[in-house]
Design a protein around this motif. Structure first.
Motif, PDB file in Angstrom:
ATOM      1  N   GLU A  53      46.967  67.702  42.296  1.00  0.00           N
ATOM      2  CA  GLU A  53      46.462  67.755  40.923  1.00  0.00           C
ATOM      3  C   GLU A  53      44.961  67.515  40.858  1.00  0.00           C
ATOM      4  OE1 GLU A  53      48.918  64.945  38.887  1.00  0.00           O
ATOM      5  OE2 GLU A  53      50.442  66.446  38.411  1.00  0.00           O
ATOM      6  N   TYR A  75      40.194  68.402  38.026  1.00  0.00           N
ATOM      7  CA  TYR A  75      41.595  68.812  37.921  1.00  0.00           C
ATOM      8  C   TYR A  75      41.738  70.151  38.631  1.00  0.00           C
ATOM      9  CZ  TYR A  75      42.996  65.320  34.398  1.00  0.00           C
ATOM     10  OH  TYR A  75      43.318  64.165  33.739  1.00  0.00           O
ATOM     11  N   LYS A  77      44.779  71.915  39.294  1.00  0.00           N
ATOM     12  CA  LYS A  77      45.940  72.758  39.009  1.00  0.00           C
ATOM     13  C   LYS A  77      45.837  73.515  37.694  1.00  0.00           C
ATOM     14  CE  LYS A  77      49.736  70.820  41.739  1.00  0.00           C
ATOM     15  NZ  LYS A  77      51.103  70.261  41.686  1.00  0.00           N
ATOM     16  N   ILE A  78      44.753  73.336  36.978  1.00  0.00           N
ATOM     17  CA  ILE A  78      44.580  74.040  35.706  1.00  0.00           C
ATOM     18  C   ILE A  78      43.442  75.044  35.856  1.00  0.00           C
ATOM     19  CG2 ILE A  78      45.472  72.144  34.316  1.00  0.00           C
ATOM     20  CD1 ILE A  78      42.641  71.331  33.685  1.00  0.00           C
ATOM     21  N   ASP A 138      46.435  60.576  43.271  1.00  0.00           N
ATOM     22  CA  ASP A 138      46.956  61.399  42.180  1.00  0.00           C
ATOM     23  C   ASP A 138      46.492  60.925  40.812  1.00  0.00           C
ATOM     24  OD1 ASP A 138      48.303  63.350  43.584  1.00  0.00           O
ATOM     25  OD2 ASP A 138      50.148  62.177  43.757  1.00  0.00           O
ATOM     26  N   SER A 262      54.551  62.488  30.589  1.00  0.00           N
ATOM     27  CA  SER A 262      54.672  63.093  31.914  1.00  0.00           C
ATOM     28  C   SER A 262      54.422  64.594  31.882  1.00  0.00           C
ATOM     29  CB  SER A 262      56.067  62.817  32.485  1.00  0.00           C
ATOM     30  OG  SER A 262      57.071  63.350  31.622  1.00  0.00           O
ATOM     31  N   ASN A 263      54.422  65.191  30.692  1.00  0.00           N
ATOM     32  CA  ASN A 263      54.222  66.643  30.575  1.00  0.00           C
ATOM     33  C   ASN A 263      52.768  67.025  30.339  1.00  0.00           C
ATOM     34  OD1 ASN A 263      56.986  67.031  30.838  1.00  0.00           O
ATOM     35  ND2 ASN A 263      57.335  66.923  28.629  1.00  0.00           N
ATOM     36  N   TYR A 265      48.355  66.234  31.008  1.00  0.00           N
ATOM     37  CA  TYR A 265      47.202  65.560  31.583  1.00  0.00           C
ATOM     38  C   TYR A 265      46.398  64.966  30.433  1.00  0.00           C
ATOM     39  CZ  TYR A 265      48.106  68.336  35.814  1.00  0.00           C
ATOM     40  OH  TYR A 265      48.672  68.914  36.912  1.00  0.00           O
ATOM     41  N   LYS A 283      50.777  70.227  31.523  1.00  0.00           N
ATOM     42  CA  LYS A 283      50.772  70.396  32.974  1.00  0.00           C
ATOM     43  C   LYS A 283      51.286  71.766  33.384  1.00  0.00           C
ATOM     44  CE  LYS A 283      51.113  65.515  34.255  1.00  0.00           C
ATOM     45  NZ  LYS A 283      51.872  64.492  35.006  1.00  0.00           N
ATOM     46  N   THR A 284      52.281  72.253  32.688  1.00  0.00           N
ATOM     47  CA  THR A 284      52.770  73.609  32.934  1.00  0.00           C
ATOM     48  C   THR A 284      52.186  74.517  31.872  1.00  0.00           C
ATOM     49  OG1 THR A 284      54.748  73.152  31.625  1.00  0.00           O
ATOM     50  CG2 THR A 284      54.883  72.791  34.011  1.00  0.00           C
ATOM     51  N   SER A 285      51.378  75.470  32.300  1.00  0.00           N
ATOM     52  CA  SER A 285      50.628  76.296  31.351  1.00  0.00           C
ATOM     53  C   SER A 285      50.875  77.761  31.624  1.00  0.00           C
ATOM     54  CB  SER A 285      49.132  75.980  31.467  1.00  0.00           C
ATOM     55  OG  SER A 285      48.364  76.873  30.717  1.00  0.00           O
TER      56      SER A 285
END
Length: 644
Positions: A53, A75, A77-78, A138, A262-263, A265, A283-285
């Motif tokens: 991440e 960051y 992962k984005i 992390d 948890s979903n 950042y 986090k999931t985009s």
């Protein structure tokens, strides 16, 4: 002999492989061994946290002419690769590194950044003990460990402009803003937990460290009869930000979040414009989501940041107003222009010389000066005389014949405040209940294209905006919108660099009330109750219709340019609000690749900036379109037209 040469060749090859493998994979669960290093280059390896991440390494700056890199944490992962820390130390400027610079993890000095010539640019200082290893966690914290596994240095204890969950801001520590969105040198705004326990936001009189009066404070210090002073600012894992007091009670800063932490950042950033904002990012985009602000301090920085020994949020002679996102924008009034065209938040200079020597031709002040009126605008700390009771006409005449008077504020029906340059703490505030009369030189002030504050009393601003929207719908509707943006990205730089730019369209009150929010063309058409029939009505429609009948190409071009000006505002609003699909709603290919659409739109917005100095070269345009260089976030293309 041949065998010996083969042995030497393969030994050298294997040694180089080990060095490369060490640079890329010197991590085990985020761990980095001493002796490991990274080199500044495009797509150079970085040291990742176990989850991937966060990354530590070099990020290339948006500078085409010079290949400069920044040692930073981001960051990973984005899509935005948002930077949350960078190597700065006590230096007021971020130590940028040229290509082939190197950062190495050493036992005695920790992280050491050097340029290709071996000169030291930065080091992690101070180090406690001898460094044995490092870890990219992390949490976003980069930690150096000694041989006994004690922390020798960590990025969380040396923050720049951002806090992350699990990070604390201890007594005496601070966050410093950037100078701008892209310039990471230390800016004018600071958040600090003072040693007396008071958490404050202040402006700084650069290049010194002098802090002005706080424009926000928790007042958790003993001098304010607080029950207990502040001990540390805590940003917990759940995205909750609070000030922990010495008696273990909490002073709430952000509201408790009502969604699954948890979903998302989280980050809390001291922005370059002085607003401290907490953001979230899924986090999931799907690729379209970005950082969303859900809490900020202060509520109105334009009003809160009034100081006695500086200019306030904006530069001198400038005016601060809030946009739709509660962020400050700084604008020069008509008759003034930016001292530094590249600094939209800087000071404004008068475009004429005002002296007490008199006019060499013996002309009266009435012949020399006029007034620009701004409603509910004031520079509250620049007064030098109050006249009351007084009439508005008397106020005008008094300032006109006073060579020291640059602005007169008439308010409350009988109060006249005279002000002199430089004007500080300028702001727009509906509670002022008055008007600013800005004295400007006749014949020396650019016409309305540079008018940053629309005046509803000006007849030129009473054009039929309804018909303008209709014409824009007809000329530029449907898939043509996307073609216009694509064409703009490639061609508009040529047009605006080598041709005289057209006059922007000021908005009247009815348009300002809607803030030109993003509508699809279908919605625009429905809202006008039959745009085809309406097109021929009104003065604007008559001109357009007549031009069509007479095949008057000059008039048609002028009409189309005005429609394009409105389209520019519309496209920029769509971009800011993250609804670019409205631009390409009938183009399936474009809808399947909105990231490409966004890049093209951003490049086009850069190309049509009213300020020529902001427009990129065609070389850079080509590189941005090809994805060779990142496209920086563009500013409003028509700041002189803005109503927010």
């Amino acid at each position: 002999m041949a065998l010996a040469l083969q042995v030497i060749f393969f030994s050298t090859l294997f040694s180089n492989y080990l060095q490369t493998f060490s640079a890329v994979n010197a991590q085990s669960g985020g761990n980095i061994n001493t002796g490991a290093s990274l080199t500044a280059a495009e797509n150079s390896p970085s040291w990742l946290s176990p989850s991937g991440e966060f990354a530590f390494g070099f990020r290339k700056l948006n500078n085409v002419d010079r290949e400069l890199f920044l040692l930073s944490i981001w960051y990973d992962k984005i899509p935005e690769k948002t930077i949350v820390w960078w190597a700065s130390g006590d230096s007021p400027t971020a130590p940028t590194a040229p290509r082939e610079s190197k950062v190495e993890l050493t036992a005695n000095s920790g992280l050491v950044l050097t340029n290709p010539q071996g000169d030291e640019l930065w080091r992690s200082d101070p180090i406690i003990g001898t460094v044995a290893r490092a870890s990219m966690n992390d949490s976003g914290n980069f930690v150096l460990f000694s041989s006994n596994s004690m922390k020798a240095w960590q990025s969380f204890e040396n923050p720049t402009d951002t806090m992350l969950p699990t990070q604390t801001l201890e007594s005496g520590w601070m966050l410093s803003s950037r100078q701008s969105e892209t310039n990471l040198s230390k800016g004018r705004f600071r958040m600090r937990l003072r040693t007396d326990g008071n958490l404050v936001l202040t402006t700084i009189n650069l290049p010194t460290d002098y802090a002005n009066e706080p424009y926000y404070e928790t007042k958790t210090n003993l001098n304010n009869n607080s029950s207990s002073p502040g001990s540390r600012v805590v940003f917990n894992q759940s995205g909750y930000l609070y000030l922990q007091l010495r008696n273990d009670q909490r002073f709430t800063l952000t509201p408790r979040v009502n969604f699954a932490a948890s979903n998302f950042y989280y980050r809390a950033t001291m922005n370059f414009d002085g607003v401290f904002i907490q953001y979230q990012h899924p986090k999931t985009s799907s690729g379209n989501e970005g950082w969303t602000a859900f809490w900020s301090l202060p509520d109105d920085i334009c009003r809160a940041s009034s100081v006695t020994a500086s200019s306030g949020t904006c530069g001198y002679n400038s005016v601060c107003r809030l946009n739709g996102e509660r962020r400050p924008t700084c604008q020069c009034p008509r008759g003034y222009s930016l001292l530094d065209p590249n600094d939209q938040y800087g000071s404004c200079k008068p475009d004429f010389t005002q002296t007490c020597e008199g006019d060499e031709q013996g002309r009266s002040p009435e012949d020399l000066y006029d007034y620009e009126e701004l409603a509910n605008t004031d520079w509250p700390t620049s007064d030098y005389q109050l006249l009351t009771p007084f009439t508005e006409e008397g106020c005008r005449q008094s300032c006109l014949h006073d060579c020291m008077c640059a602005v007169a504020i008439f308010r409350a029906g009988d109060m006249c405040w005279k002000k002199k340059l430089p004007l500080s703490n300028g702001r727009v505030d509906t509670n002022i209940n008055g008007k600013a009369l800005i004295k400007i030189r006749k014949g020396k002030v650019p016409p309305n294209p540079s008018d940053r504050f629309p005046n509803p009393d000006n007849e030129e601003r009473r054009k039929d905006q309804k018909n303008l929207i209709l014409v824009g719908s007809v000329l530029l509707g449907g898939s043509v919108v996307f073609n216009f943006i694509l064409l703009g990205a490639v061609c508009l730089c040529f047009f605006f660099v080598y041709r005289k730019k057209y006059k922007p369209i000021p908005r009247n009150d009815s348009v300002a009330e809607t803030n030109l929010r993003c509508f699809t063309f279908k919605e625009l058409q429905e809202a006008t109750n039959g745009f085809k029939e309406e097109l021929g009505k009104g003065a604007f429609g008559t001109v357009y219709k007549g031009a069509l009948n007479q095949k008057d190409s000059t008039t048609l071009i002028a009409v189309k340019k005005e429609a394009e000006a409105l389209l520019t505002d519309w496209v920029y609003d769509c971009y800011c609000e993250g609804v670019l699909d409205a631009l390409v709603e009938f183009d399936k290919e474009a809808l399947n690749d909105l990231k490409k659409v966004e890049r093209i739109v951003m490049v086009a917005i850069w190309c049509i900036q009213e300020d020529p100095s902001l427009r990129p070269t065609m070389r850079k345009v080509t590189q941005m379109l090809e994805g060779v260089v990142e496209v920086p976030v563009p500013p409003c293309p028509c700041p002189f037209n803005a109503t927010n």
